[in-house]
Design an enzyme around this catalytic site. Structure first.
Site, short mmCIF file in Angstrom:
data_model
loop_
_atom_site.label_atom_id
_atom_site.label_comp_id
_atom_site.label_asym_id
_atom_site.label_seq_id
_atom_site.Cartn_x
_atom_site.Cartn_y
_atom_site.Cartn_z
N ARG A 31 8.69 8.04 10.37
CA ARG A 31 8.80 9.49 10.25
C ARG A 31 8.54 9.90 8.81
O ARG A 31 8.96 9.21 7.88
CB ARG A 31 10.23 9.95 10.60
CG ARG A 31 10.65 9.72 12.02
CD ARG A 31 10.17 10.79 12.95
NE ARG A 31 10.52 12.14 12.51
CZ ARG A 31 9.96 13.24 13.01
NH1 ARG A 31 9.02 13.14 13.94
NH2 ARG A 31 10.31 14.44 12.59
N HIS A 65 7.33 -1.27 3.34
CA HIS A 65 5.98 -0.77 3.64
C HIS A 65 5.01 -1.95 3.58
O HIS A 65 4.98 -2.69 2.58
CB HIS A 65 5.57 0.31 2.66
CG HIS A 65 4.21 0.86 2.97
ND1 HIS A 65 3.99 1.75 4.01
CD2 HIS A 65 3.00 0.61 2.43
CE1 HIS A 65 2.70 2.02 4.08
NE2 HIS A 65 2.07 1.34 3.13
N ASP A 81 5.89 6.82 0.59
CA ASP A 81 5.58 5.45 0.15
C ASP A 81 5.41 5.38 -1.37
O ASP A 81 4.65 4.56 -1.88
CB ASP A 81 4.31 4.91 0.84
CG ASP A 81 4.45 4.86 2.35
OD1 ASP A 81 5.58 4.63 2.84
OD2 ASP A 81 3.44 5.07 3.04
C1 GAR Z 1 6.99 -3.31 9.68
O1 GAR Z 1 5.81 -4.07 9.59
C2 GAR Z 1 7.11 -2.37 8.50
O2 GAR Z 1 6.57 -2.91 7.35
C3 GAR Z 1 6.32 -1.18 8.99
O3 GAR Z 1 6.64 -1.07 10.35
C4 GAR Z 1 6.89 -2.37 10.88
C5 GAR Z 1 8.18 -2.32 11.67
O4 GAR Z 1 8.40 -3.55 12.31
N1 GAR Z 1 6.68 -0.01 8.29
C6 GAR Z 1 5.81 0.96 7.97
O5 GAR Z 1 4.65 0.92 8.27
C7 GAR Z 1 6.42 2.11 7.18
N2 GAR Z 1 5.40 2.94 6.65
P1 GAR Z 1 9.81 -3.89 12.93
O6 GAR Z 1 10.22 -2.70 13.80
O7 GAR Z 1 9.54 -5.10 13.77
O8 GAR Z 1 10.77 -4.13 11.82
#
Ligand code: GAR
Length: 224
Positions: A98, A116, A152
């Site tokens: 979000r 990130h 970010d």
């Molecule tokens: C992770 O790879 C995290 O780095 C990314 O979402 C994924 C969640 O994985 N976050 C973003 O892209 C934030 N901008 P998870 O639900 O298995 O932890």
């Protein structure tokens, strides 16, 4: 924790999906390696795997479906109320997809971390693995940073660098990065819980009294 003098930090984790980073934190607590209590897991999407992981670990869960709110502001206000009911010392964004309002980021300034999947400031936003491949990067990785109003953009606490290999596609690269996510996020949360990692009023990340460089504390993955 074996050291009974170490205070347990209350943490609320926000998720939108699979929750593998949440699982890494749950596992760290179970192993006695993280001086935190995960007080609640809140998802903006119903029926996601991360909620099942939390329930299996006996952690209270809440779903706040952003689609049922008239505005981003209204959602964030309710999210703040829901989080604050648990009086956390730290809010952990673990795949929480979000964009946050300035009121929300200001409210948790210095006590909210995000992960990130890129070597910030490179590749803010989405589809980071494909974009790293398209750009011909030889190295890629993941960053844990304090959250500020800039998407970010807050000060980095730690980065893990992985090599980009000749036969990589976005999926293979994402897997290599995710293994490092599960190493560095528990580490950053542990540092914060121990009081070793702080964000200064000037917006710098400081680790054990040393101001960190823009990339944060950087580690190189020792596996391909
Ligand atoms: C992770 O790879 C995290 O780095 C990314 O979402 C994924 C969640 O994985 N976050 C973003 O892209 C934030 N901008 P998870 O639900 O298995 O932890």
């Amino acid at each position: 924790m074996s050291d009974s003098n170490v205070k347990t930090l209350k943490v609320v984790v926000l998720i939108s999906g699979s929750g593998s980073n949440l699982q890494a934190l749950i596992d760290g607590v179970a192993a006695g390696e993280l001086p935190i209590e995960i007080a609640a897991v809140i998802s903006n999407r119903p029926d996601v795997m991360g909620l099942t992981r939390a329930a299996t670990a006996g952690i209270p869960t809440a779903v706040l479906d952003h689609k049922s709110f008239a505005s981003r502001e209204a959602f964030d206000q309710e999210l703040m109320r829901t989080i604050d009911a648990y009086t956390p010392g730290l809010v952990v964004l673990a795949g929480f997809m979000r964009i946050l309002t300035p009121e929300f980021t200001q409210h948790y300034l210095g006590r909210m971390l995000n992960i990130h999947p890129s070597l910030l400031p490179k590749f803010q936003g989405l589809h980071t693995h494909q974009r790293a491949l398209d750009a011909g990067e030889q190295e890629h990785g993941v960053t844990v940073h304090f959250v500020t109003a800039e998407l970010d953009g807050g000060p980095a606490a730690i980065q893990a660098v992985v090599p980009v290999l000749a036969n990589d596609d976005a999926n293979l690269l994402a897997k290599r990065v995710q293994r490092q996510e599960h190493v560095i996020y528990p580490l950053a949360v542990k540092w914060f819980a121990l009081g070793d990692l702080v964000m200064t009023d000037e917006g710098k990340a400081v680790l054990k009294g040393e101001t960190l460089p823009a990339c944060g504390y950087q580690i190189k993955a020792n596996e391909p």
